[in-house]
Write a protein that holds these residues in place. Structure first.
Motif, PDB file in Angstrom:
ATOM      1  N   ALA A 176      -6.119  13.656  -0.922  1.00  0.00           N
ATOM      2  CA  ALA A 176      -5.836  14.986  -1.609  1.00  0.00           C
ATOM      3  C   ALA A 176      -7.005  15.103  -2.723  1.00  0.00           C
ATOM      4  O   ALA A 176      -7.271  16.153  -2.861  1.00  0.00           O
ATOM      5  CB  ALA A 176      -4.342  14.898  -2.257  1.00  0.00           C
ATOM      6  N   ASP A 177      -7.426  14.048  -3.534  1.00  0.00           N
ATOM      7  CA  ASP A 177      -8.418  14.092  -4.758  1.00  0.00           C
ATOM      8  C   ASP A 177      -9.637  14.163  -3.943  1.00  0.00           C
ATOM      9  O   ASP A 177     -10.750  14.201  -4.889  1.00  0.00           O
ATOM     10  CB  ASP A 177      -8.248  13.187  -5.428  1.00  0.00           C
ATOM     11  N   GLY A 178      -9.915  14.557  -2.670  1.00  0.00           N
ATOM     12  CA  GLY A 178     -11.180  14.438  -2.069  1.00  0.00           C
ATOM     13  C   GLY A 178     -11.849  13.023  -1.945  1.00  0.00           C
ATOM     14  O   GLY A 178     -13.071  13.160  -1.174  1.00  0.00           O
ATOM     15  N   LYS A 179     -11.264  11.984  -2.454  1.00  0.00           N
ATOM     16  CA  LYS A 179     -12.017  10.646  -2.145  1.00  0.00           C
ATOM     17  C   LYS A 179     -11.768  10.197  -0.692  1.00  0.00           C
ATOM     18  O   LYS A 179     -10.794  10.505  -0.048  1.00  0.00           O
ATOM     19  CB  LYS A 179     -11.309   9.938  -3.170  1.00  0.00           C
ATOM     20  N   PRO A 180     -12.696   9.651  -0.109  1.00  0.00           N
ATOM     21  CA  PRO A 180     -12.782   9.136   1.134  1.00  0.00           C
ATOM     22  C   PRO A 180     -12.255   7.714   1.066  1.00  0.00           C
ATOM     23  O   PRO A 180     -12.267   6.964   0.429  1.00  0.00           O
ATOM     24  CB  PRO A 180     -14.346   9.155   1.585  1.00  0.00           C
ATOM     25  N   VAL A 181     -11.517   7.461   2.398  1.00  0.00           N
ATOM     26  CA  VAL A 181     -10.977   6.255   2.608  1.00  0.00           C
ATOM     27  C   VAL A 181     -11.678   5.783   3.893  1.00  0.00           C
ATOM     28  O   VAL A 181     -11.595   6.583   4.953  1.00  0.00           O
ATOM     29  CB  VAL A 181      -9.379   6.080   2.876  1.00  0.00           C
ATOM     30  N   THR A 182     -12.547   4.655   4.017  1.00  0.00           N
ATOM     31  CA  THR A 182     -13.190   4.210   5.248  1.00  0.00           C
ATOM     32  C   THR A 182     -12.642   3.240   5.880  1.00  0.00           C
ATOM     33  O   THR A 182     -12.246   2.162   5.283  1.00  0.00           O
ATOM     34  CB  THR A 182     -14.658   3.848   4.788  1.00  0.00           C
ATOM     35  N   LEU A 183     -12.478   3.457   7.174  1.00  0.00           N
ATOM     36  CA  LEU A 183     -11.529   2.532   7.914  1.00  0.00           C
ATOM     37  C   LEU A 183     -12.392   1.598   8.884  1.00  0.00           C
ATOM     38  O   LEU A 183     -13.788   1.718   8.910  1.00  0.00           O
ATOM     39  CB  LEU A 183     -10.486   3.165   9.191  1.00  0.00           C
ATOM     40  N   SER A 184     -11.864   0.735   9.133  1.00  0.00           N
ATOM     41  CA  SER A 184     -12.689  -0.303  10.060  1.00  0.00           C
ATOM     42  C   SER A 184     -13.322   0.241  11.411  1.00  0.00           C
ATOM     43  O   SER A 184     -14.322  -0.143  11.809  1.00  0.00           O
ATOM     44  CB  SER A 184     -11.955  -1.661  10.276  1.00  0.00           C
ATOM     45  N   ALA A 185     -12.576   1.081  12.077  1.00  0.00           N
ATOM     46  CA  ALA A 185     -13.000   1.696  13.229  1.00  0.00           C
ATOM     47  C   ALA A 185     -12.269   2.842  13.408  1.00  0.00           C
ATOM     48  O   ALA A 185     -11.444   3.516  12.401  1.00  0.00           O
ATOM     49  CB  ALA A 185     -12.645   0.809  14.398  1.00  0.00           C
ATOM     50  N   PRO A 186     -13.025   4.049  14.364  1.00  0.00           N
ATOM     51  CA  PRO A 186     -11.988   5.163  14.499  1.00  0.00           C
ATOM     52  C   PRO A 186     -10.804   4.854  14.804  1.00  0.00           C
ATOM     53  O   PRO A 186     -10.343   3.950  15.439  1.00  0.00           O
ATOM     54  CB  PRO A 186     -12.845   5.707  15.962  1.00  0.00           C
ATOM     55  N   PHE A 187      -9.868   5.888  14.689  1.00  0.00           N
ATOM     56  CA  PHE A 187      -8.519   5.703  15.140  1.00  0.00           C
ATOM     57  C   PHE A 187      -8.131   6.808  15.775  1.00  0.00           C
ATOM     58  O   PHE A 187      -8.777   7.893  16.235  1.00  0.00           O
ATOM     59  CB  PHE A 187      -7.445   5.688  13.660  1.00  0.00           C
ATOM     60  N   THR A 188      -6.677   6.661  16.656  1.00  0.00           N
ATOM     61  CA  THR A 188      -6.278   7.544  17.437  1.00  0.00           C
ATOM     62  C   THR A 188      -4.946   8.143  17.067  1.00  0.00           C
ATOM     63  O   THR A 188      -4.652   9.271  17.496  1.00  0.00           O
ATOM     64  CB  THR A 188      -5.661   6.944  18.979  1.00  0.00           C
ATOM     65  N   THR A 189      -4.351   7.430  15.918  1.00  0.00           N
ATOM     66  CA  THR A 189      -3.259   8.123  15.435  1.00  0.00           C
ATOM     67  C   THR A 189      -3.178   7.854  14.017  1.00  0.00           C
ATOM     68  O   THR A 189      -3.640   6.657  13.587  1.00  0.00           O
ATOM     69  CB  THR A 189      -1.825   7.138  16.064  1.00  0.00           C
ATOM     70  N   ALA A 190      -2.775   8.659  13.182  1.00  0.00           N
ATOM     71  CA  ALA A 190      -2.506   8.637  11.920  1.00  0.00           C
ATOM     72  C   ALA A 190      -1.105   9.027  11.532  1.00  0.00           C
ATOM     73  O   ALA A 190      -0.362  10.012  12.126  1.00  0.00           O
ATOM     74  CB  ALA A 190      -3.298   9.524  11.070  1.00  0.00           C
ATOM     75  N   SER A 191      -0.121   8.264  10.611  1.00  0.00           N
ATOM     76  CA  SER A 191       1.191   8.462  10.188  1.00  0.00           C
ATOM     77  C   SER A 191       1.112   8.307   8.851  1.00  0.00           C
ATOM     78  O   SER A 191       0.751   7.272   8.180  1.00  0.00           O
ATOM     79  CB  SER A 191       2.171   7.688  11.081  1.00  0.00           C
ATOM     80  N   LEU A 192       1.509   9.309   7.889  1.00  0.00           N
ATOM     81  CA  LEU A 192       1.731   9.167   6.577  1.00  0.00           C
ATOM     82  C   LEU A 192       3.074   9.281   6.203  1.00  0.00           C
ATOM     83  O   LEU A 192       3.940  10.127   6.402  1.00  0.00           O
ATOM     84  CB  LEU A 192       0.934  10.054   5.860  1.00  0.00           C
ATOM     85  N   ALA A 193       3.612   8.046   5.355  1.00  0.00           N
ATOM     86  CA  ALA A 193       4.682   8.300   4.779  1.00  0.00           C
ATOM     87  C   ALA A 193       4.450   7.786   3.293  1.00  0.00           C
ATOM     88  O   ALA A 193       4.805   6.562   2.800  1.00  0.00           O
ATOM     89  CB  ALA A 193       5.925   7.286   5.388  1.00  0.00           C
ATOM     90  N   PRO A 194       4.331   8.701   2.333  1.00  0.00           N
ATOM     91  CA  PRO A 194       3.775   8.429   0.906  1.00  0.00           C
ATOM     92  C   PRO A 194       4.533   7.618   0.425  1.00  0.00           C
ATOM     93  O   PRO A 194       5.876   7.731   0.119  1.00  0.00           O
ATOM     94  CB  PRO A 194       3.623   9.938   0.481  1.00  0.00           C
ATOM     95  N   PRO A 195       4.018   6.548  -0.363  1.00  0.00           N
ATOM     96  CA  PRO A 195       2.583   6.414  -0.503  1.00  0.00           C
ATOM     97  C   PRO A 195       1.801   5.578   0.866  1.00  0.00           C
ATOM     98  O   PRO A 195       0.578   5.315   0.687  1.00  0.00           O
ATOM     99  CB  PRO A 195       2.283   5.259  -1.650  1.00  0.00           C
ATOM    100  N   ARG A 196       2.541   5.196   1.786  1.00  0.00           N
ATOM    101  CA  ARG A 196       1.993   4.088   2.781  1.00  0.00           C
ATOM    102  C   ARG A 196       1.164   5.184   3.829  1.00  0.00           C
ATOM    103  O   ARG A 196       1.818   6.221   4.024  1.00  0.00           O
ATOM    104  CB  ARG A 196       2.998   3.632   3.490  1.00  0.00           C
ATOM    105  N   MET A 197       0.131   4.578   4.540  1.00  0.00           N
ATOM    106  CA  MET A 197      -0.601   5.340   5.367  1.00  0.00           C
ATOM    107  C   MET A 197      -0.805   4.427   6.577  1.00  0.00           C
ATOM    108  O   MET A 197      -1.149   3.057   6.427  1.00  0.00           O
ATOM    109  CB  MET A 197      -2.132   5.710   4.969  1.00  0.00           C
ATOM    110  N   LEU A 198      -0.754   4.776   7.863  1.00  0.00           N
ATOM    111  CA  LEU A 198      -0.963   4.054   8.986  1.00  0.00           C
ATOM    112  C   LEU A 198      -1.799   4.560  10.065  1.00  0.00           C
ATOM    113  O   LEU A 198      -1.679   5.784  10.152  1.00  0.00           O
ATOM    114  CB  LEU A 198       0.303   3.960   9.876  1.00  0.00           C
ATOM    115  N   PHE A 199      -2.956   3.675  10.057  1.00  0.00           N
ATOM    116  CA  PHE A 199      -3.799   4.441  11.425  1.00  0.00           C
ATOM    117  C   PHE A 199      -3.931   3.335  12.432  1.00  0.00           C
ATOM    118  O   PHE A 199      -4.233   2.162  12.051  1.00  0.00           O
ATOM    119  CB  PHE A 199      -5.251   4.370  10.616  1.00  0.00           C
TER     120      PHE A 199
END
Length: 450
Positions: free
Chosen positions: A310-333
């Motif tokens: 939301a604040d424009g800051k990026p989160v860089t993951l270890s690899a591309p992902f196929t699924t994202a699920s958000l249950a604030p504050p938790r994030m699953l990729f």
């Protein structure tokens, strides 16, 4: 919304339809269809009037609904049915005999593997006066009764348990038992799935993206609106299989949808009165959540390994992902190799998970304020696919026994979301299935009675 307000219209509809003896067709509810099959089986015995009906299993609401509709059908056949209340199936025989019944039908109801099932028997209750102290059952009518029909959303509402009014336990998760039924059958496979309150009534709607359109469904499977995608320009690097992104945006509620077959996505507003999804803007990034954005990997059914928050800051993951699920504050990729990155909050180091299927999500199913991890099979062609529910208790939850697991209908379960469909504290589960015949299906699971 109270449980009584949810169930009262269902029970009224069942009673009204039973009285009118609706002709058997595909529009009949699962309760009506099961009652029709049971009525035919009882008549075929043949049963002797008056007939007593005893039900066990399932929830009290489900037993009452099936009992009311079956009694109405048998009454129309002149069998003078009554529903008896007894402590057990064995005790029901004495109760039925005392009430003057000549036939007792004993049935156990349950919802299993997407089906509403009734299993039991029928027996004669008349006692030969000359039998003396040892009552003798007549040889007829007697027989086993086993009937099954596909469950529907109404059955799940009747079979679901009421939320607890007591405080959540201080340690350990609440029990979870999910009952499932087909909610919607689609002509095309699912490309993306989302749930959220699109009309401001406090309950979620279910949004589905396919190659051809975006559709929004109510909790009972009714189509509320559909938006064809044919007017959008084609993308330059489309995927071989249908794929895309869906998210419900807040303030005001809107639906963001983007298919990889198209050059850009759209922001849509649900207008229930007109049964339309009205476009109000375009998208230049893939919607992963209310404010989270990503990018597609060109030509692949995956997202690039960077997520903008939301604040424009990026989160860089270890690899591309196929699924994202958000249950604030938790994030699953979930990544293509079956591993996952679970962030307890933005900026924290992720926990590396294993053995995750593409159909994975976070959601609070037991109402204790902490989400559970839901995931499907990691196999390419599972037979059948299985949904597992794990507690998020630190570390990799998939290395521990699941809180619950159950088989899903035939097909590949590639999409899972949780939804608040009835306004209570627990979330339901919606699974998007790719069927073997090239169609799609939405399978709904609710917390069921033990």
């Amino acid at each position: 919304m109270s449980r009584a307000r949810v169930l009262a219209p269902l029970l009224f509809a069942f009673a009204a339809s039973a009285a009118s003896q609706t002709s058997p067709d595909e529009t009949a509810s699962a309760v009506q269809r099961l009652a029709r099959e049971l009525s035919a089986s009882v008549r075929a015995l043949p049963a002797e009037a008056p007939v007593a009906l005893y039900f066990s299993g399932g929830s009290a609401e489900l037993r009452r609904a099936v009992g009311s509709v079956l009694a109405a059908r048998l009454s129309a056949e002149g069998l003078a049915p009554t529903v008896v209340d007894a402590a057990s199936a064995e005790a029901a025989e004495g109760v039925a005999r005392a009430q003057g019944a000549r036939t007792l039908v004993r049935l156990t109801l349950d919802v299993e593997a997407g089906a509403l099932r009734a299993r039991g028997d029928a027996l004669g209750t008349w006692v030969n006066f000359w039998s003396g102290r040892a009552p003798t059952r007549p040889a007829r009518p007697s027989g086993a009764l086993v009937e099954s029909v596909d469950a529907d959303a109404e059955v799940l509402a009747l079979a679901s348990v009421a939320p607890s009014t007591t405080s959540p336990p201080t340690s350990g998760p609440r029990g979870i038992r999910l009952l499932g039924a087909t909610l919607v059958r689609l002509e095309q496979p699912v490309a993306a799935l989302a749930a959220g309150d699109l009309d401001g009534d406090g309950r979620d709607e279910i949004a589905v993206l396919t190659e051809a359109d975006v559709s929004v469904f109510a909790a009972d499977g009714r189509l509320l609106a559909r938006r064809e995608l044919g007017a959008l320009p084609f993308g330059n690097a489309t995927t071989r299989e249908p794929f895309g992104a869906l998210a419900v945006l807040s303030g005001p509620p809107r639906l963001a949808a983007w298919s990889t077959r198209r050059a850009h996505g759209e922001v849509l507003v649900l207008e229930k009165g007109r049964s339309t999804l009205r476009p109000v803007g375009t998208l230049d990034s893939a919607p992963l959540g209310p404010v989270e954005r990503g990018s597609f990997v060109p030509g692949q059914t995956a997202f690039q390994a960077e997520v903008r928050l939301a604040d424009g800051k990026p989160v860089t993951l270890s690899a591309p992902f196929t699924t994202a699920s958000l249950a604030p504050p938790r994030m699953l990729f979930v990544h293509a190799d079956g591993t996952g990155s679970l962030y307890p909050r933005a900026g924290a180091a992720p926990t590396r998970l294993s053995a995750l299927g593409a159909g994975s999500a976070l959601g609070d199913l037991d109402g204790d304020g902490t989400p559970e991890l839901l995931t499907t099979s990691t196999l390419l062609q599972p037979s059948p696919d299985v949904l597992r529910v794990h507690s998020l208790n630190g570390g990799d939850p998939t290395v521990h026994e699941p809180l619950w697991q159950g088989a899903l209908p035939a097909g590949r379960a590639l999409f899972v979301v949780t939804a608040n469909l009835d306004g209570d504290e627990r979330r339901e589960v919606v699974v998007g299935l790719w069927k073997p015949d090239g169609t799609g299906e939405l399978f709904l699971l609710r917390q069921g009675a033990p």
